[in-house]
Enzyme design. Structure first.
Site, PDB file in Angstrom:
ATOM      1  N   VAL A 104     -11.585   2.778   2.266  1.00 12.74           N
ATOM      2  CA  VAL A 104     -11.281   3.508   1.033  1.00 12.74           C
ATOM      3  C   VAL A 104     -10.307   2.720   0.158  1.00 12.74           C
ATOM      4  O   VAL A 104      -9.580   1.849   0.651  1.00 12.74           O
ATOM      5  CB  VAL A 104     -10.689   4.909   1.350  1.00 12.74           C
ATOM      6  CG1 VAL A 104     -11.737   5.794   2.006  1.00 12.74           C
ATOM      7  CG2 VAL A 104      -9.453   4.792   2.247  1.00 12.74           C
ATOM      8  N   ARG A 147      -5.572  -0.663  -6.441  1.00 13.31           N
ATOM      9  CA  ARG A 147      -4.400   0.098  -5.960  1.00 13.31           C
ATOM     10  C   ARG A 147      -3.944   1.160  -6.958  1.00 13.31           C
ATOM     11  O   ARG A 147      -3.354   2.163  -6.580  1.00 13.31           O
ATOM     12  CB  ARG A 147      -3.222  -0.846  -5.709  1.00 13.31           C
ATOM     13  CG  ARG A 147      -3.398  -1.779  -4.525  1.00 13.31           C
ATOM     14  CD  ARG A 147      -2.047  -2.383  -4.156  1.00 13.31           C
ATOM     15  NE  ARG A 147      -2.143  -3.571  -3.335  1.00 13.31           N
ATOM     16  CZ  ARG A 147      -2.262  -3.573  -2.010  1.00 13.31           C
ATOM     17  NH1 ARG A 147      -2.333  -2.444  -1.352  1.00 13.31           N
ATOM     18  NH2 ARG A 147      -2.323  -4.712  -1.342  1.00 13.31           N
ATOM     19  N   GLY A 188       0.776  -1.241   0.000  1.00 13.10           N
ATOM     20  CA  GLY A 188       0.000   0.000   0.000  1.00 13.10           C
ATOM     21  C   GLY A 188       0.803   1.284   0.000  1.00 13.10           C
ATOM     22  O   GLY A 188       0.382   2.297  -0.552  1.00 13.10           O
ATOM     23  N   ASP A 233       0.141   3.763   3.488  1.00  8.99           N
ATOM     24  CA  ASP A 233      -1.029   4.404   2.884  1.00  8.99           C
ATOM     25  C   ASP A 233      -1.972   4.968   3.938  1.00  8.99           C
ATOM     26  O   ASP A 233      -2.458   6.084   3.797  1.00  8.99           O
ATOM     27  CB  ASP A 233      -1.755   3.418   1.946  1.00  8.99           C
ATOM     28  CG  ASP A 233      -1.986   2.032   2.558  1.00  8.99           C
ATOM     29  OD1 ASP A 233      -1.748   1.861   3.777  1.00  8.99           O
ATOM     30  OD2 ASP A 233      -2.400   1.124   1.825  1.00  8.99           O
ATOM     31  N   ASP A 242      -4.856   2.979  10.374  1.00  6.72           N
ATOM     32  CA  ASP A 242      -6.205   2.542  10.761  1.00  6.72           C
ATOM     33  C   ASP A 242      -6.154   2.172  12.247  1.00  6.72           C
ATOM     34  O   ASP A 242      -6.148   3.056  13.094  1.00  6.72           O
ATOM     35  CB  ASP A 242      -6.627   1.389   9.849  1.00  6.72           C
ATOM     36  CG  ASP A 242      -8.066   0.951  10.071  1.00  6.72           C
ATOM     37  OD1 ASP A 242      -8.832   1.707  10.678  1.00  6.72           O
ATOM     38  OD2 ASP A 242      -8.437  -0.158   9.639  1.00  6.72           O
ATOM     39  N   LYS A 263      -7.196   7.583   9.897  1.00  5.05           N
ATOM     40  CA  LYS A 263      -8.615   7.467  10.254  1.00  5.05           C
ATOM     41  C   LYS A 263      -8.849   8.002  11.657  1.00  5.05           C
ATOM     42  O   LYS A 263      -8.088   7.710  12.576  1.00  5.05           O
ATOM     43  CB  LYS A 263      -9.071   6.003  10.157  1.00  5.05           C
ATOM     44  CG  LYS A 263      -9.038   5.479   8.731  1.00  5.05           C
ATOM     45  CD  LYS A 263      -9.730   4.132   8.602  1.00  5.05           C
ATOM     46  CE  LYS A 263      -9.600   3.612   7.177  1.00  5.05           C
ATOM     47  NZ  LYS A 263     -10.209   2.277   6.997  1.00  5.05           N
ATOM     48  N   ASP A 314      -6.047  -1.014  -1.322  1.00  2.45           N
ATOM     49  CA  ASP A 314      -6.736  -2.061  -2.069  1.00  2.45           C
ATOM     50  C   ASP A 314      -7.948  -2.591  -1.342  1.00  2.45           C
ATOM     51  O   ASP A 314      -8.105  -2.411  -0.128  1.00  2.45           O
ATOM     52  CB  ASP A 314      -5.779  -3.246  -2.291  1.00  2.45           C
ATOM     53  CG  ASP A 314      -5.540  -4.032  -1.000  1.00  2.45           C
ATOM     54  OD1 ASP A 314      -5.051  -3.439  -0.029  1.00  2.45           O
ATOM     55  OD2 ASP A 314      -5.855  -5.239  -0.966  1.00  2.45           O
TER      56      ASP A 314
END
Ligand code: IMP
Ligand code: MG
Length: 187
Positions: free
Chosen positions: A161, A173, A51, A107, A110, A139, A167
């Site tokens: 997302v 991606r 990512g 990326d 989370d 996030k 992905d």
């Protein structure tokens, strides 16, 4: 902004959150900040694959310093849309970053478990001078582990997302923008 005609909104994506131009502008701002912060310091930028690859590729071209690049490959999702809670290192060795400042690039932040686990292993096994984190997205959620990114592109809510490295089950991606998935394709 509508998607460019050469890149129509693919099936399953229902809304663009950040278009390519907005991302490029923000990446430039982050690059400038990082350039100022690491002036005169030995810097290694480490992409978290897969990512973080796209974000790193763009970000390092906006960091106007000598630097080295490395990567670490991990899996934490195993195909779904919620973090599995376990982080699997998909390679044997870790990059040689002893005596260097490390900027981990991913990326999205989370739960934070992925970057927390990577930071812990690098700090305990690789003797870096420092470890900083750069994420395109963060996030706004309560995280189960203590982790904070020094460089954040955009804050988003807890939604899932895709695009610009992110992905769903391995797909999407390569989208030049970040968008949300339509609920119809989610399990
Ligand atoms: P964390 O360990 O829960 O912070 O998860 C981080 C990893 O989960 C990221 O590197 C992504 O690969 C993946 N991830 C988390 N949220 C999303 C999302 O909304 N879309 C796609 N991948 C995500
Ligand atoms: Mg992923």
């Amino acid at each position: 902004m509508p998607p460019s005609p050469s890149f129509p909104l693919p099936q399953g994506v229902d809304r663009i959150l950040f278009d390519a131009e907005t991302i490029a502008r923000r990446v430039g701002e982050l690059g400038a900040a990082i350039t100022g912060d690491f002036l005169g310091k030995p810097l290694t930028v480490v992409a978290i694959l897969q990512g973080g690859a796209l974000f790193m590729a763009d970000l390092i071209r906006r960091i106007h310093l000598p630097l080295q690049i490395q990567s670490i490959s991990v899996a934490s999702y195993h195909g779904g849309t919620t973090s599995s809670g376990t982080v699997t290192f998909l390679q044997n060795g870790l990059p040689d970053v002893s005596g260097r400042h490390v900027l981990l690039v991913d990326d999205v932040l989370d739960t934070g478990r992925t970057l927390h686990a990577i930071r812990h292993r690098l700090a305990s096994e690789c003797l870096p001078l420092s470890i900083s984190l750069a994420v395109l997205l963060s996030k706004r959620i309560d995280r189960p582990v203590p982790i904070e990114a020094q460089y954040v592109g955009f804050e988003i809510d807890g939604e899932f997302v895709v695009g610009y490295g992110l992905d769903y089950a391995g797909d999407y991606r390569n989208l030049p923008f970040v968008g949300t998935l339509s609920p119809s394709i989610l399990p």
